[in-house]
Design a protein around this motif. Structure first.
Motif, mmCIF file in Angstrom:
data_model
loop_
_atom_site.group_PDB
_atom_site.id
_atom_site.type_symbol
_atom_site.label_atom_id
_atom_site.label_comp_id
_atom_site.label_asym_id
_atom_site.label_seq_id
_atom_site.Cartn_x
_atom_site.Cartn_y
_atom_site.Cartn_z
ATOM 1 N N GLU A 20 -0.390 -40.362 15.989
ATOM 2 C CA GLU A 20 0.342 -40.175 14.740
ATOM 3 C C GLU A 20 1.538 -41.112 14.662
ATOM 4 O O GLU A 20 2.109 -41.503 15.680
ATOM 5 N N GLU A 21 1.959 -41.424 13.436
ATOM 6 C CA GLU A 21 3.221 -42.130 13.236
ATOM 7 C C GLU A 21 4.326 -41.101 13.427
ATOM 8 O O GLU A 21 4.325 -40.047 12.790
ATOM 9 N N VAL A 22 5.256 -41.373 14.304
ATOM 10 C CA VAL A 22 6.321 -40.427 14.604
ATOM 11 C C VAL A 22 7.580 -40.835 13.843
ATOM 12 O O VAL A 22 8.108 -41.925 14.041
ATOM 13 N N GLN A 23 8.037 -39.948 12.972
ATOM 14 C CA GLN A 23 9.249 -40.203 12.198
ATOM 15 C C GLN A 23 10.468 -39.754 12.998
ATOM 16 O O GLN A 23 10.354 -39.128 14.054
ATOM 17 N N SER A 24 11.656 -40.060 12.495
ATOM 18 C CA SER A 24 12.898 -39.822 13.229
ATOM 19 C C SER A 24 13.069 -38.377 13.677
ATOM 20 O O SER A 24 13.421 -38.119 14.831
ATOM 21 N N LEU A 25 12.856 -37.426 12.792
ATOM 22 C CA LEU A 25 13.062 -36.029 13.148
ATOM 23 C C LEU A 25 12.066 -35.588 14.223
ATOM 24 O O LEU A 25 12.435 -34.897 15.178
ATOM 25 N N GLN A 26 10.823 -36.006 14.106
ATOM 26 C CA GLN A 26 9.828 -35.647 15.107
ATOM 27 C C GLN A 26 10.169 -36.294 16.450
ATOM 28 O O GLN A 26 10.016 -35.666 17.501
ATOM 29 N N ALA A 27 10.638 -37.532 16.435
ATOM 30 C CA ALA A 27 11.045 -38.200 17.677
ATOM 31 C C ALA A 27 12.207 -37.442 18.315
ATOM 32 O O ALA A 27 12.222 -37.226 19.533
ATOM 33 N N ALA A 28 13.170 -37.004 17.507
ATOM 34 C CA ALA A 28 14.303 -36.245 18.033
ATOM 35 C C ALA A 28 13.837 -34.923 18.643
ATOM 36 O O ALA A 28 14.343 -34.498 19.691
ATOM 37 N N LYS A 29 12.867 -34.283 18.021
ATOM 38 C CA LYS A 29 12.336 -33.030 18.561
ATOM 39 C C LYS A 29 11.593 -33.280 19.880
ATOM 40 O O LYS A 29 11.687 -32.470 20.806
ATOM 41 N N LEU A 30 10.872 -34.390 19.969
ATOM 42 C CA LEU A 30 10.207 -34.738 21.224
ATOM 43 C C LEU A 30 11.236 -34.996 22.324
ATOM 44 O O LEU A 30 11.102 -34.500 23.450
ATOM 45 N N PHE A 31 12.275 -35.755 21.999
ATOM 46 C CA PHE A 31 13.340 -36.017 22.964
ATOM 47 C C PHE A 31 14.034 -34.713 23.371
ATOM 48 O O PHE A 31 14.381 -34.523 24.532
ATOM 49 N N LYS A 32 14.222 -33.809 22.413
ATOM 50 C CA LYS A 32 14.861 -32.525 22.710
ATOM 51 C C LYS A 32 14.050 -31.767 23.755
ATOM 52 O O LYS A 32 14.607 -31.204 24.705
ATOM 53 N N SER A 33 12.733 -31.756 23.602
ATOM 54 C CA SER A 33 11.876 -31.079 24.581
ATOM 55 C C SER A 33 12.020 -31.695 25.963
ATOM 56 O O SER A 33 12.101 -30.986 26.965
ATOM 57 N N VAL A 34 12.076 -33.014 26.015
ATOM 58 C CA VAL A 34 12.241 -33.702 27.295
ATOM 59 C C VAL A 34 13.626 -33.411 27.875
ATOM 60 O O VAL A 34 13.767 -33.156 29.075
ATOM 61 N N VAL A 35 14.657 -33.414 27.032
ATOM 62 C CA VAL A 35 16.021 -33.131 27.486
ATOM 63 C C VAL A 35 16.121 -31.715 28.039
ATOM 64 O O VAL A 35 16.743 -31.484 29.079
ATOM 65 N N GLU A 36 15.502 -30.759 27.375
ATOM 66 C CA GLU A 36 15.531 -29.380 27.869
ATOM 67 C C GLU A 36 14.842 -29.257 29.222
ATOM 68 O O GLU A 36 15.280 -28.514 30.082
ATOM 69 N N LYS A 37 13.766 -30.019 29.403
ATOM 70 C CA LYS A 37 13.011 -29.972 30.658
ATOM 71 C C LYS A 37 13.749 -30.697 31.779
ATOM 72 O O LYS A 37 13.848 -30.209 32.902
ATOM 73 N N GLU A 38 14.289 -31.873 31.487
ATOM 74 C CA GLU A 38 14.890 -32.729 32.506
ATOM 75 C C GLU A 38 16.370 -32.427 32.771
ATOM 76 O O GLU A 38 16.894 -32.781 33.823
ATOM 77 N N GLU A 39 17.072 -31.871 31.782
ATOM 78 C CA GLU A 39 18.509 -31.554 31.856
ATOM 79 C C GLU A 39 19.374 -32.739 32.295
ATOM 80 O O GLU A 39 20.156 -32.641 33.240
ATOM 81 N N PRO A 40 19.265 -33.885 31.609
ATOM 82 C CA PRO A 40 20.109 -35.033 31.975
ATOM 83 C C PRO A 40 21.554 -34.803 31.517
ATOM 84 O O PRO A 40 21.816 -34.029 30.593
ATOM 85 N N GLN A 41 22.475 -35.475 32.171
ATOM 86 C CA GLN A 41 23.881 -35.386 31.776
ATOM 87 C C GLN A 41 24.220 -36.403 30.694
ATOM 88 O O GLN A 41 25.152 -36.199 29.930
ATOM 89 N N LEU A 42 23.472 -37.498 30.639
ATOM 90 C CA LEU A 42 23.729 -38.530 29.644
ATOM 91 C C LEU A 42 22.400 -39.032 29.094
ATOM 92 O O LEU A 42 21.544 -39.473 29.861
ATOM 93 N N VAL A 43 22.239 -38.940 27.783
ATOM 94 C CA VAL A 43 21.038 -39.430 27.114
ATOM 95 C C VAL A 43 21.449 -40.677 26.339
ATOM 96 O O VAL A 43 22.323 -40.614 25.468
ATOM 97 N N ILE A 44 20.841 -41.808 26.665
ATOM 98 C CA ILE A 44 21.184 -43.070 26.003
ATOM 99 C C ILE A 44 19.986 -43.526 25.189
ATOM 100 O O ILE A 44 18.884 -43.663 25.717
ATOM 101 N N LEU A 45 20.202 -43.743 23.900
ATOM 102 C CA LEU A 45 19.158 -44.216 22.999
ATOM 103 C C LEU A 45 19.630 -45.496 22.327
ATOM 104 O O LEU A 45 20.825 -45.749 22.231
ATOM 105 N N GLY A 46 18.688 -46.259 21.825
ATOM 106 C CA GLY A 46 19.029 -47.432 21.040
ATOM 107 C C GLY A 46 19.584 -47.014 19.688
ATOM 108 O O GLY A 46 19.478 -45.864 19.266
ATOM 109 N N LYS A 47 20.167 -47.958 19.004
ATOM 110 C CA LYS A 47 20.754 -47.678 17.699
ATOM 111 C C LYS A 47 19.689 -47.531 16.626
ATOM 112 O O LYS A 47 19.782 -46.673 15.760
ATOM 113 N N GLN A 48 18.678 -48.378 16.680
ATOM 114 C CA GLN A 48 17.673 -48.403 15.626
ATOM 115 C C GLN A 48 16.302 -48.651 16.213
ATOM 116 O O GLN A 48 16.173 -49.135 17.328
#
Length: 179
Positions: A20-48
């Motif tokens: 599927e084409e992943v839009q911004s909100l869906q990408a953020a939700k995917l990252f949220k799931s990974v963040v909840e699982k991994e519990e990182p202290q710093l999440v660094i993403l690109g600007k665009q």
């Protein structure tokens, strides 16, 4: 891209596979799931991103996770349980202090990526790469936005050249009616 990151020093990678084409909100939700699982202290993403170029995913991730955010980072300094993010603004530089865990989106001036050496490229092939799907993470990636129309802006009329200041002032008074 993940293997390149591994060759540059990352310990392991996570690939979320979807057709599927992943839009911004869906990408953020995917990252949220990974963040909840991994519990990182710093999440660094690109600007665009190169697809929609809309600069939303990082901010959406911060909102979904409740983490503080620093955007357009040109310098990031971690100091204990805090991170200082310096960003360029119209008047110069602004530094914001965030409590960790935090989300930071980067500017192209943050760093100059190093080149991967041949030994590190070979080692990257042996580093762990976890593969998962949006369904495994409990995220529906169906598009929530639909582009209904794209059109070019109206064409502007060509400008004119004036001979001197007096003619310019006259045209501004009589034709443009701005003075």
């Amino acid at each position: 891209q993940i293997r390149t990151a591994l060759a540059l020093g990352a310990d392991r990678g996570i690939l979320i596979e979807t057709d599927e084409e992943v839009q911004s909100l869906q990408a953020a939700k995917l990252f949220k799931s990974v963040v909840e699982k991994e519990e990182p202290q710093l999440v660094i993403l690109g600007k665009q991103s190169i697809d929609s170029d809309n600069n939303q995913t990082g901010q959406m991730l911060a909102a979904l996770t409740g983490m503080p955010q620093g955007t357009f980072a040109s310098e990031v300094v971690v100091d204990g349980d805090k991170v200082n993010v310096t960003r360029e603004v119209d008047g110069g530089l602004m530094t914001v202090g965030l409590n960790l865990p935090a989300v930071v989106t980067t500017d192209l001036r943050l760093n100059e990526p190093r080149y991967a050496s041949l030994p590190n490229i070979m080692k990257a092939k042996k580093k762990p790469l976890e593969m998962t799907t949006p369904a495994d993470l409990g995220v529906d990636v169906a598009a929530s936005l639909k582009i209904t129309k794209v059109e070019e802006p109206a064409t502007r009329s060509a400008g004119i050249k004036v001979a001197d200041v007096a003619e310019l002032v006259d045209k501004l008074k009589t034709e443009a009616k701005v003075i």
